[in-house]
Each structure stands twice: as C-alpha cells, then as structure tokens.
Write a protein that holds these residues in place. Structure first.
Motif, short mmCIF file in Angstrom:
data_model
loop_
_atom_site.label_atom_id
_atom_site.label_comp_id
_atom_site.label_asym_id
_atom_site.label_seq_id
_atom_site.Cartn_x
_atom_site.Cartn_y
_atom_site.Cartn_z
N CYS A 51 0.83 -1.21 0.00
CA CYS A 51 0.00 0.00 0.00
C CYS A 51 0.87 1.27 0.00
O CYS A 51 1.84 1.37 0.75
N GLY A 56 1.48 -1.22 3.86
CA GLY A 56 0.66 -2.37 4.27
C GLY A 56 0.57 -3.40 3.15
O GLY A 56 0.63 -3.06 1.98
N LYS A 76 -4.22 -2.42 6.86
CA LYS A 76 -3.56 -1.64 7.91
C LYS A 76 -4.37 -0.44 8.40
O LYS A 76 -4.66 -0.33 9.58
N TYR A 79 -7.43 2.14 3.92
CA TYR A 79 -7.52 2.95 2.70
C TYR A 79 -8.14 2.09 1.60
O TYR A 79 -7.90 0.87 1.54
S1 FES Z 1 -0.68 1.20 4.95
FE1 FES Z 1 -2.43 0.94 3.79
S2 FES Z 1 -3.85 2.23 4.63
FE2 FES Z 1 -2.07 2.66 5.72
#
Ligand code: FES
Length: 173
Positions: A51, A56, A76, A79
């Motif tokens: 991510c 994440g 995580k 999002y």
């Molecule tokens: S690491 Fe994916 S939303 Fe924060």
C-alpha cells in the motif's frame, strides 16, 4: 529512480488462468517489483503489492465496491484502492453544506497498476509503462523496503509486549 526502474514493457508469464482464479490472490516478483494479482468477479487485476500509504500488505485486504468502483481495502489503515486504476477513494462531507452529505472523492492514482493479458489460458503481466512517479513506487525501492522491515519489527515487538502484559495480568488474577 528510487523504487521505479523503467519497465521493460515485456510480457511476463504469471500462471495459468485456472490457477490464478483458484488462488484469488497471487504474489509475484517481476523485474524486481512485488506485484499482487487479484481475481475478482471474472476479472484479473495486477497492482503493486504494498500500500502506498505506509507499506501495508494488500494481499490480505478485503474487496468491496465503493462509488461503483471495486476496491481493495488495505488491512492496515483501511484505505480504499481501486483495483482497476489504483485510485484512492475516501468519503467526506462538506460541513458548510446544510445538512452535510457524505460523498465519495478520489485522491487520484496512488497505487501503480499493471496490465494483464491472457492467451489460451496463459496469463501475462506487463509492468506499467507510466514514467511519472506514483506513490506506491516508494515501497518497491530500497528505502521503502528498509522502512517496511523497520515497521514490521516494531509491530512484532509491540505484539510481544502486549502478549507479555496479558500473560502477567492473567497470572496475577
Ligand atoms: S498502509 Fe495501507 S492504509 Fe495505511
């Protein structure tokens, strides 16, 4: 460029369609880039595996539709990233509106997506040829890898500490 070597534009064989469908989520490393291949409702998608927000692992994210767009929800911080374009979607309301009505907005393309093609049951991924920096590029480079490793270590230590505290609390009951 850190995290984004120019793609060669080559087709990479990533598996048989049946296998990718059965797996639903498949992880591949192509030209040094970690890619997630997702099968959902008859379509195969490919996107950067980490991510863009804080690295994440999208592989375990749920898939849901928001504002008519299928998104993977980062486990995580939740999002929402569209599978087709890598756009990050969020919902917000304008407080000056009476009453404020929550609506979906796009932060733009944040996650790099890649091309998927199929020939006679063989599936190929072509890495994105977009030359512009896309935020998920960071977690594909050396600095991003180190950062992910650091975060992982800190999270493990935090978990171990919590488990230890819970053990102590249980044994003192
Ligand atoms: S690491 Fe994916 S939303 Fe924060």
């Amino acid at each position: 460029m850190e995290g984004k070597e120019q793609s060669t534009g080559r087709l990479h064989f990533v598996g048989k369609k049946d296998e990718l469908i059965a797996a639903k989520r498949s992880f591949r490393t192509l030209e040094g880039r970690d890619i997630l291949i997702v099968y959902h409702q008859g379509i195969l998608y490919a996107l950067d595996s980490y991510c863009y927000h804080a690295g994440g692992e999208l592989q375990t994210g749920d898939i849901e539709e928001f504002d008519g767009k299928l998104c993977i929800v980062c486990p995580k911080h939740k999002y929402k990233i569209s599978l087709a374009k890598g756009e990050c979607l969020y919902k917000a309301a304008d407080p000056s509106e009476k009453p404020p009505v929550p609506r979906w907005y796009s932060k733009g393309v944040k996650q790099r997506t890649h091309g998927v093609t199929e020939t006679n049951g063989d599936v190929y991924v072509t890495l994105s040829l977009e030359t512009k920096w896309i935020e998920s590029d960071f977690y594909q480079g050396e600095k991003g890898k180190l950062e992910r490793a650091k975060t992982e270590k800190a999270e493990k230590a935090e978990k171990a500490e919590k488990a230890e505290k819970a053990d102590k609390a249980a044994s003192s009951e």
